[in-house]
Design an enzyme around this catalytic site. Structure first.
Site, PDB file in Angstrom:
ATOM      1  N   ARG A 192       3.460 -29.146   5.181  1.00  0.00           N
ATOM      2  CA  ARG A 192       2.986 -29.952   4.034  1.00  0.00           C
ATOM      3  C   ARG A 192       4.028 -30.985   3.630  1.00  0.00           C
ATOM      4  NH1 ARG A 192      -1.746 -28.101   1.875  1.00  0.00           N
ATOM      5  NH2 ARG A 192      -2.088 -25.909   2.284  1.00  0.00           N
ATOM      6  N   HIS A 209      -1.940 -25.487  13.993  1.00  0.00           N
ATOM      7  CA  HIS A 209      -2.098 -24.082  13.594  1.00  0.00           C
ATOM      8  C   HIS A 209      -1.523 -23.085  14.589  1.00  0.00           C
ATOM      9  CE1 HIS A 209      -4.937 -26.216  11.031  1.00  0.00           C
ATOM     10  NE2 HIS A 209      -4.797 -25.213  10.190  1.00  0.00           N
ATOM     11  N   VAL A 240       0.846  -1.208   0.000  1.00  0.00           N
ATOM     12  CA  VAL A 240       0.000   0.000   0.000  1.00  0.00           C
ATOM     13  C   VAL A 240       0.880   1.256   0.000  1.00  0.00           C
ATOM     14  CG1 VAL A 240      -1.661   1.346   1.361  1.00  0.00           C
ATOM     15  CG2 VAL A 240      -1.974  -1.141   1.101  1.00  0.00           C
ATOM     16  N   ASP A 255       5.649 -22.713   5.339  1.00  0.00           N
ATOM     17  CA  ASP A 255       6.259 -23.979   4.905  1.00  0.00           C
ATOM     18  C   ASP A 255       7.662 -23.797   4.308  1.00  0.00           C
ATOM     19  OD1 ASP A 255       3.822 -25.032   5.620  1.00  0.00           O
ATOM     20  OD2 ASP A 255       3.046 -25.111   3.569  1.00  0.00           O
ATOM     21  N   MET A 265       4.126 -28.372  11.167  1.00  0.00           N
ATOM     22  CA  MET A 265       3.509 -28.228   9.840  1.00  0.00           C
ATOM     23  C   MET A 265       4.577 -28.210   8.741  1.00  0.00           C
ATOM     24  SD  MET A 265       0.326 -25.636  10.161  1.00  0.00           S
ATOM     25  CE  MET A 265      -1.296 -26.270  10.542  1.00  0.00           C
TER      26      MET A 265
HETATM   27  O1  F6P Z   1       0.616 -24.088   3.925  1.00  0.00           O
HETATM   28  C1  F6P Z   1       0.565 -23.671   5.242  1.00  0.00           C
HETATM   29  C2  F6P Z   1      -0.056 -24.731   6.116  1.00  0.00           C
HETATM   30  O2  F6P Z   1      -0.076 -24.259   7.444  1.00  0.00           O
HETATM   31  C3  F6P Z   1       0.588 -26.108   6.042  1.00  0.00           C
HETATM   32  O3  F6P Z   1       1.772 -26.195   6.798  1.00  0.00           O
HETATM   33  C4  F6P Z   1      -0.527 -26.980   6.546  1.00  0.00           C
HETATM   34  O4  F6P Z   1      -0.401 -28.306   6.087  1.00  0.00           O
HETATM   35  C5  F6P Z   1      -1.741 -26.315   5.966  1.00  0.00           C
HETATM   36  O5  F6P Z   1      -1.392 -24.967   5.716  1.00  0.00           O
HETATM   37  C6  F6P Z   1      -2.959 -26.368   6.823  1.00  0.00           C
HETATM   38  O6  F6P Z   1      -4.018 -25.856   6.099  1.00  0.00           O
HETATM   39  P1  F6P Z   1      -5.390 -25.349   6.716  1.00  0.00           P
HETATM   40  O7  F6P Z   1      -5.098 -24.054   7.418  1.00  0.00           O
HETATM   41  O8  F6P Z   1      -6.267 -25.159   5.537  1.00  0.00           O
HETATM   42  O9  F6P Z   1      -5.851 -26.395   7.676  1.00  0.00           O
END
Ligand code: F6P
Length: 322
Positions: free
Chosen positions: A171, A253, A24, A127, A169
């Site tokens: 992926r 999360h 911005v 990630d 996390m």
């Molecule tokens: O891509 C970020 C991430 O936090 C990954 O590490 C994890 O597998 C995925 O998103 C989780 O996704 P969601 O928030 O849709 O559950």
């Protein structure tokens, strides 16, 4: 270019707000109007956008998450959805777009580019799996959150002679797990990039117990074939051999929800500014990332559909330092 849009897409990452702020403020400094698009590609399709001035992005640099909201949008994966998105951009006279997000989101950015819309991506995901950048916005903060958890689990582990299987996390990418294992002083690490044998992990735990350690930490990437739950199932049948009583902690999360640290705020500010520079220079269809200590643009066709490779020397190091 008179008006640009900015959106955040996919999983939120600490530092996204700093990137929005930079887009911005540098956009306005170039004489453009900047529109914030709510809830990623979903909001783009639905035309949910608001003008953002320099004061509207005050006080957000220190906040986690994304003030614009984010979403994973199935409709945008269809051509019909993307046509709706482009119509919405045209109806709002938006001539350039900045997409702040990770791997899946940048696939969407590339599709828009292929459809002829001037767009650039900003590398943002906890990630750190994106090709075209050494580091992504959010990973440093997520790593520090994982470390805090590891340090705490060591404390309680030591009180009870326990071993912890801590799932992080990432992926299909083991970066977060690998770095957390090294920085957290873990006994070992399990990542998707390396086929792991649960018996080998069991031996590492047995060895740690025999050495007289009061706890043991195994950091496990969620994308590994043997994730923490599967490893725990295997170890259940071998509990009497392992010595430590085992517990599983899935950080999930929690790793995404922190306030961004200094590194992420600075990286996000630089990449956000790099994105408006790229649009100004007519460099469309690129990922704005960080390579060799500098803002760097990489054509999205070299980025999408790939997962960044892990530095195997770091994997060897993680396994040597137990
Ligand atoms: O891509 C970020 C991430 O936090 C990954 O590490 C994890 O597998 C995925 O998103 C989780 O996704 P969601 O928030 O849709 O559950």
């Amino acid at each position: 270019m008179k008006r640009i849009g900015v959106l955040t897409s996919g999983g939120d990452a600490p530092g996204m707000n700093a990137a929005i702020r930079a887009v911005v403020r540098t956009g306005v400094a170039k004489g453009w109007e900047v529109y914030g698009i709510r809830e990623g590609y979903k909001g783009l399709i639905e035309g949910k956008m608001i003008p953002l001035g320099v004061r509207d992005v005050g006080g957000i640099i220190q906040r986690g998450g994304t003030v614009l909201g984010s979403a994973r949008c199935e409709e945008f994966k269809t051509e019909g959805g993307r046509l709706k998105a482009i119509r919405s951009l045209n109806e709002n006279s938006i001539e350039g777009l900045v997409v702040i997000g990770g791997n899946g989101s940048q696939t969407g950015t590339f599709k828009l580019h292929e459809m002829g819309f001037p767009v650039v991506g900003v590398a943002s995901t906890i990630d750190n799996d994106l090709v075209g950048t050494d580091i992504t916005i959010g990973v440093d903060t997520a790593l520090n959150i994982a470390l805090e958890a590891i340090d705490r689990l060591k404390v309680t582990g030591s009180s009870h002679q326990r071993g912890f299987l801590i799932e992080v996390m990432g992926r299909k990418c083991g970066y977060l797990a690998l770095m957390a294992a090294i920085a957290g002083g873990a006994e070992t690490v399990v990542i998707p990039e390396v086929e792991s044998d649960p018996e080998e992990i069991a031996q590492i735990l047995i060895h740690a117990y025999e050495k007289g350690k009061s706890h043991a930490i195994v950091v496990v990437a969620e994308g590994a074939t043997y994730n923490a739950t599967r490893l725990a199932e295997y170890f259940k049948q071998h509990e009497d051999r392992i010595g430590f009583a085992l517990r599983v902690t899935i950080l999930g999360h929690v790793q995404r929800g922190g306030a961004p640290g200094a590194s992420d705020r600075i990286l996000a500010s630089r990449l956000g500014a790099g994105a408006t520079d790229a649009l100004e220079a007519g460099k469309y269809g690129v990922l704005v990332g960080w390579v060799n200590g500098k803002v760097h643009t990489t054509p999205l066709e070299e980025v999408v559909g790939k997962t960044k490779e892990i530095d195997m020397e770091l994997f060897e190091l993680a396994r040597k330092l137990d």
